[in-house]
Design a protein around this motif. Structure first.
Motif, mmCIF file in Angstrom:
data_model
loop_
_atom_site.group_PDB
_atom_site.id
_atom_site.type_symbol
_atom_site.label_atom_id
_atom_site.label_comp_id
_atom_site.label_asym_id
_atom_site.label_seq_id
_atom_site.Cartn_x
_atom_site.Cartn_y
_atom_site.Cartn_z
ATOM 1 N N CYS A 129 34.436 44.168 26.108
ATOM 2 C CA CYS A 129 35.320 44.958 26.975
ATOM 3 C C CYS A 129 35.569 46.330 26.358
ATOM 4 O O CYS A 129 35.222 46.581 25.206
ATOM 5 N N SER B 157 39.751 50.209 32.213
ATOM 6 C CA SER B 157 39.157 48.970 31.719
ATOM 7 C C SER B 157 37.760 48.739 32.280
ATOM 8 O O SER B 157 37.455 49.124 33.408
ATOM 9 N N ASP B 158 36.955 48.071 31.478
ATOM 10 C CA ASP B 158 35.668 47.599 31.960
ATOM 11 C C ASP B 158 35.304 46.354 31.157
ATOM 12 O O ASP B 158 35.806 46.167 30.050
ATOM 13 N N VAL B 159 34.467 45.513 31.740
ATOM 14 C CA VAL B 159 34.081 44.265 31.086
ATOM 15 C C VAL B 159 32.606 43.964 31.363
ATOM 16 O O VAL B 159 32.054 44.413 32.375
#
Lengths: 308, 308
Positions: free
Chosen positions: A114, A122-124
């Motif tokens: 992440c 945010s990013d995953v």
């Protein structure tokens, strides 16, 4: 146990790919099933694994396994963590989730990655991290941009063999939902017609000229056909180009540093994104082999699951 | 017949709104039905009209009618033309499609409007053209930007009381298909939670800073929740802001000419778009009354269907 073989599982949302790997990380055999995470009920993951891999397990009941992808998500076999960037192969190895209810079989799920808690947003990812390390190793690269196109297209910046930053684009899923559930798809023919190169290039040009206007250009997919300026069989290629072009336009600033760009995808997507990258004048190279299997072998080597 | 009354039909994809108008264009009565074009079989349009308007037709069997919207599309009662821009009220009046199978009743369908054949790309509208002329007349404007938000949000540039140019954004439909059919909607609560102002403003800020990156920012709707940086009830407001913000960012260059911006929408959408316009510092005003009814009355006056 003589740890000279390993089962590697690339277990995503819609499909499960199993690799039997030898000590060199070479693929001995491959088995595929439409047994993706969204198709399996809670509590049925062990059964799905044993069913698909039965030929291998009959011969060698103690084969260890490593899995990557959505199998480690909330809806998978066991929820695993997300490691924040920067994340390297050793970080992944130190954060494996070991299943302990498998009667002695060693079975590890690779964590996702992440963004940093301080990042602007945010990013995953889950699964792509394993492909990234496999691809870097296969190409002998430590610094690169990696593009992993698909339902959730990922752009990864690797620095000193670690994932430094990354960004997801919903390109594939947008194409799917717009084709199946929006007014645009009503003019599409089934099955999907052949790829239309002029329509694809027209779409790339239009979104390239006005990348902010995606949600307006999308509607031209319908209007061009209503006004008889584009024939229905050309529409999917045009829509695809608008979405791929929006992705490439958004990322283009980050590509200007001159690092190699590695495209990690199946042949169809490699070809389609390659066309778009060429059209905009970006240099790129296609990743070789099966990066997910290679990444899992690398993790198995480092953790002693597979003899080096 | 003493043409002192008229039925105006705002007949769209999902709903049918019927207005009984007097010679001043004032609404005497209104009837609504979920009898949109997509809910009615070919050949059943006359029946739907007569059923909804039965109370008026019983009293006055010869009432003339004017209709706008998707009723004039390929899947409507009778397919009508698209008039290319620039298009004024007189152009619409000269291109009405008259139904001739109604036992003497005068019934006209208003054409849609399309982009010029030489335009860089195509766009179409059906129904909004009637609202535009109604709104311009109600506000006493000849030059303006008009925003008609919705499933297919329209931005119209009016010049000398004509539609000079326009652009469609798929904002509302994208929100719907992403909520109902993409991975983003899986974290959404039903029924839709209350509007979340901080999440809405955060979305506006993010897309405003990087309007090219919509297809990436969309995915943050999921990632922010997975990483516990946003609570599920806030997600729909955040997604809505990304899509509305993308629309406003794409159109912002055209708004710099200082012409009044008129928002033509129901109170909910007027409020939501108004928040976004205020957030970005754009001046705007809300259209009064029911512009579709007013537009139909204006056309009826000019064509003699309704006494001036």
């Amino acid at each position: 146990m003589d740890n000279d073989q390993l089962i590697g599982l690339d277990w995503g949302t819609s499909s499960l790919r199993a690799y039997l790997l030898d000590a060199n990380g070479t693929i001995v055999e491959q088995l595929d099933a439409r047994a993706g995470v969204q198709r399996i009920e809670r509590g049925q993951f062990l059964g799905a694994f044993e069913t698909l891999c039965a030929p291998w397990l009959r011969a060698r009941g103690d084969l260890p396994a490593v899995a990557c992808g959505m199998i480690g998500s909330r809806h998978g076999w066991r929820e695993t963590s997300f490691l924040p960037v920067p994340a390297g192969l050793d970080d992944l190895c130190g954060a494996l989730t070991w299943l302990d209810d498998l009667a002695g079989r060693r079975f590890a799920i690779i964590p996702g990655v992440c963004t940093d808690p301080d990042a602007a947003f945010s990013d995953v990812m889950r699964g792509e991290e394993t492909q990234v390390f496999g691809a870097l190793e296969a190409e002998g690269l430590r610094e690169a941009h990696l593009l992993l196109p698909g339902t959730y297209s990922k752009w990864v910046r690797a620095e000193r063999s670690r994932i430094r930053s990354f960004r997801t684009f919903m390109t594939g899923e947008l194409f799917d939902v717009l084709s199946s559930h929006s007014i645009l798809g009503r003019l599409f023919r089934r099955p999907e017609p052949e790829f239309d190169l002029p329509a694809f290039k027209l779409g790339l040009d239009r979104i390239g000229e006005d990348p902010q206007a995606l949600t307006s250009l999308l509607f031209t997919t319908r209007a061009e056909a209503l006004l008889d300026r584009m024939q229905p069989p050309a529409l999917p290629s045009y829509l695809s180009a608008l979405l791929i072009g929006a992705e490439l336009s958004a990322i283009s600033d980050e590509l200007r540093d001159g690092l190699p760009l590695l495209v990690v995808a199946n042949p169809d997507l490699t070809w389609r994104y390659g066309l778009a990258l060429d059209h905009y004048g970006w240099r790129w190279q296609a990743a070789r082999g099966l990066p997910a299997a290679r990444g899992m072998a690398a993790i198995a080597h480092r953790t002693g699951l597979l003899r080096v």
